[in-house]
Write an enzyme that holds these catalytic residues in place. Structure first.
Site, PDB file in Angstrom:
ATOM      1  N   HIS A  97       0.840  -1.206   0.000  1.00  0.00           N
ATOM      2  CA  HIS A  97       0.000   0.000   0.000  1.00  0.00           C
ATOM      3  C   HIS A  97       0.875   1.257   0.000  1.00  0.00           C
ATOM      4  O   HIS A  97       0.630   2.195  -0.748  1.00  0.00           O
ATOM      5  CB  HIS A  97      -0.897   0.038   1.244  1.00  0.00           C
ATOM      6  CG  HIS A  97      -1.953  -1.028   1.293  1.00  0.00           C
ATOM      7  ND1 HIS A  97      -2.154  -1.834   2.384  1.00  0.00           N
ATOM      8  CD2 HIS A  97      -2.877  -1.422   0.382  1.00  0.00           C
ATOM      9  CE1 HIS A  97      -3.162  -2.664   2.156  1.00  0.00           C
ATOM     10  NE2 HIS A  97      -3.610  -2.440   0.953  1.00  0.00           N
ATOM     11  N   LYS A 112     -17.216  -5.868   6.683  1.00  0.00           N
ATOM     12  CA  LYS A 112     -15.953  -6.510   6.276  1.00  0.00           C
ATOM     13  C   LYS A 112     -15.232  -7.101   7.484  1.00  0.00           C
ATOM     14  O   LYS A 112     -14.221  -7.777   7.322  1.00  0.00           O
ATOM     15  CB  LYS A 112     -15.052  -5.506   5.569  1.00  0.00           C
ATOM     16  CG  LYS A 112     -15.354  -5.388   4.078  1.00  0.00           C
ATOM     17  CD  LYS A 112     -14.088  -5.093   3.293  1.00  0.00           C
ATOM     18  CE  LYS A 112     -14.295  -5.335   1.800  1.00  0.00           C
ATOM     19  NZ  LYS A 112     -13.052  -5.225   1.040  1.00  0.00           N
ATOM     20  N   ARG A 127      -2.102  -6.417  -8.339  1.00  0.00           N
ATOM     21  CA  ARG A 127      -1.047  -7.414  -8.098  1.00  0.00           C
ATOM     22  C   ARG A 127      -1.099  -8.445  -9.211  1.00  0.00           C
ATOM     23  O   ARG A 127      -0.935  -8.123 -10.371  1.00  0.00           O
ATOM     24  CB  ARG A 127      -1.232  -8.060  -6.721  1.00  0.00           C
ATOM     25  CG  ARG A 127      -0.778  -7.177  -5.592  1.00  0.00           C
ATOM     26  CD  ARG A 127      -1.352  -7.593  -4.279  1.00  0.00           C
ATOM     27  NE  ARG A 127      -2.800  -7.448  -4.268  1.00  0.00           N
ATOM     28  CZ  ARG A 127      -3.572  -7.530  -3.206  1.00  0.00           C
ATOM     29  NH1 ARG A 127      -3.040  -7.801  -2.051  1.00  0.00           N
ATOM     30  NH2 ARG A 127      -4.858  -7.363  -3.285  1.00  0.00           N
ATOM     31  N   SER A 145      -2.941  -7.555   3.060  1.00  0.00           N
ATOM     32  CA  SER A 145      -3.242  -7.375   4.484  1.00  0.00           C
ATOM     33  C   SER A 145      -3.504  -8.733   5.139  1.00  0.00           C
ATOM     34  O   SER A 145      -3.115  -8.970   6.287  1.00  0.00           O
ATOM     35  CB  SER A 145      -4.466  -6.476   4.655  1.00  0.00           C
ATOM     36  OG  SER A 145      -4.223  -5.208   4.117  1.00  0.00           O
TER      37      SER A 145
HETATM   38  P1  ADP Z   1      -9.882  -3.610  -0.633  1.00  0.00           P
HETATM   39  O1  ADP Z   1     -10.570  -4.277   0.505  1.00  0.00           O
HETATM   40  O2  ADP Z   1     -10.610  -2.415  -1.174  1.00  0.00           O
HETATM   41  O3  ADP Z   1      -9.363  -4.510  -1.728  1.00  0.00           O
HETATM   42  P2  ADP Z   1      -7.174  -3.374   0.354  1.00  0.00           P
HETATM   43  O4  ADP Z   1      -6.811  -2.583   1.539  1.00  0.00           O
HETATM   44  O5  ADP Z   1      -6.990  -4.845   0.427  1.00  0.00           O
HETATM   45  O6  ADP Z   1      -8.652  -2.928   0.069  1.00  0.00           O
HETATM   46  O7  ADP Z   1      -6.401  -2.846  -0.927  1.00  0.00           O
HETATM   47  C1  ADP Z   1      -6.548  -1.523  -1.363  1.00  0.00           C
HETATM   48  C2  ADP Z   1      -5.925  -1.380  -2.727  1.00  0.00           C
HETATM   49  O8  ADP Z   1      -4.525  -1.623  -2.637  1.00  0.00           O
HETATM   50  C3  ADP Z   1      -6.449  -2.367  -3.772  1.00  0.00           C
HETATM   51  O9  ADP Z   1      -6.489  -1.703  -5.020  1.00  0.00           O
HETATM   52  C4  ADP Z   1      -5.406  -3.447  -3.779  1.00  0.00           C
HETATM   53  O10 ADP Z   1      -5.358  -4.112  -5.024  1.00  0.00           O
HETATM   54  C5  ADP Z   1      -4.163  -2.622  -3.553  1.00  0.00           C
HETATM   55  N1  ADP Z   1      -3.074  -3.419  -2.977  1.00  0.00           N
HETATM   56  C6  ADP Z   1      -3.120  -4.210  -1.888  1.00  0.00           C
HETATM   57  N2  ADP Z   1      -1.928  -4.813  -1.674  1.00  0.00           N
HETATM   58  C7  ADP Z   1      -1.105  -4.377  -2.677  1.00  0.00           C
HETATM   59  C8  ADP Z   1       0.267  -4.645  -3.047  1.00  0.00           C
HETATM   60  N3  ADP Z   1       1.012  -5.513  -2.355  1.00  0.00           N
HETATM   61  N4  ADP Z   1       0.752  -4.020  -4.138  1.00  0.00           N
HETATM   62  C9  ADP Z   1      -0.021  -3.171  -4.845  1.00  0.00           C
HETATM   63  N5  ADP Z   1      -1.304  -2.891  -4.566  1.00  0.00           N
HETATM   64  C10 ADP Z   1      -1.848  -3.482  -3.502  1.00  0.00           C
END
Ligand code: ADP
Length: 163
Positions: A17, A41, A90, A128
């Site tokens: 992130h 969630k 990803r 996460s």
């Molecule tokens: P959501 O529940 O909306 O998917 P996340 O917090 O899991 O929220 O992810 C938010 C954004 O960050 C999403 O677009 C996700 O694809 C991106 N993201 C999460 N992990 C990574 C990573 N390791 N590299 C790049 N983008 C990521």
């Protein structure tokens, strides 16, 4: 002013992130990192904890603001006068859901663009959920999450004992 919104659960935020936030901040005048406040969630970290983590790790980025929202993302985007939603991509597995969300948001708000930023290869496996799993099992979080928040994540998962 070019303004972007980077929405997500950030439960908790990871180095993946942070990399997207830094790269977005280098391209846009202003970036709102918008935490989805949606209890269905079932997040492990409270909204306040997630705000605190993101605030601490983006301290050196003056054009980044940490915020939260509930309801429709495009309403939040309009309220902030933003033109762009940023999402990280990803592996191929992210694509189908992200594509569906982008097309839905485009249908609802044709004036808002969704831009996808490809992950850095070294973070392509990182999520996460993986962080929570490693932390709960007592593993090492080095390189997975920013140093400033590592101990707080471990403390919380130690207390919980379960995912
Ligand atoms: P959501 O529940 O909306 O998917 P996340 O917090 O899991 O929220 O992810 C938010 C954004 O960050 C999403 O677009 C996700 O694809 C991106 N993201 C999460 N992990 C990574 C990573 N390791 N590299 C790049 N983008 C990521």
């Amino acid at each position: 002013m070019k303004i972007a919104v980077y929405p997500g659960s950030f439960d908790p935020c990871t180095n993946g992130h942070l990399s997207i936030i830094r790269r977005t901040a280098a391209v846009f005048d202003r970036v709102y990192v918008a935490i989805l406040n949606n209890n269905s969630k079932n997040p492990l970290f409270t909204l306040d904890e997630r705000i605190d983590f993101l605030t601490r790790i983006t301290r050196d980025l003056p054009n980044v603001e940490i915020d939260c929202f509930s309801g429709m993302l495009i309403d939040y985007v309009h309220a902030k006068n933003a033109q762009v939603i940023i999402r990280g991509l990803r592996a191929v597995s992210d694509f189908e859901y992200e594509f569906q969300m982008a097309l839905t948001n485009r249908k609802l708000a044709p004036d808002v663009e969704t831009l996808f930023m490809a992950t850095e290869a070294r973070y392509s496996y990182l999520s996460s959920s993986i962080v929570k799993e490693v932390a709960t099992l007592g593993g090492c979080l080095d390189d997975l999450v920013p140093d400033e928040i590592r101990e707080d994540i471990l403390q919380k998962t130690n207390k919980m004992g379960v995912l």
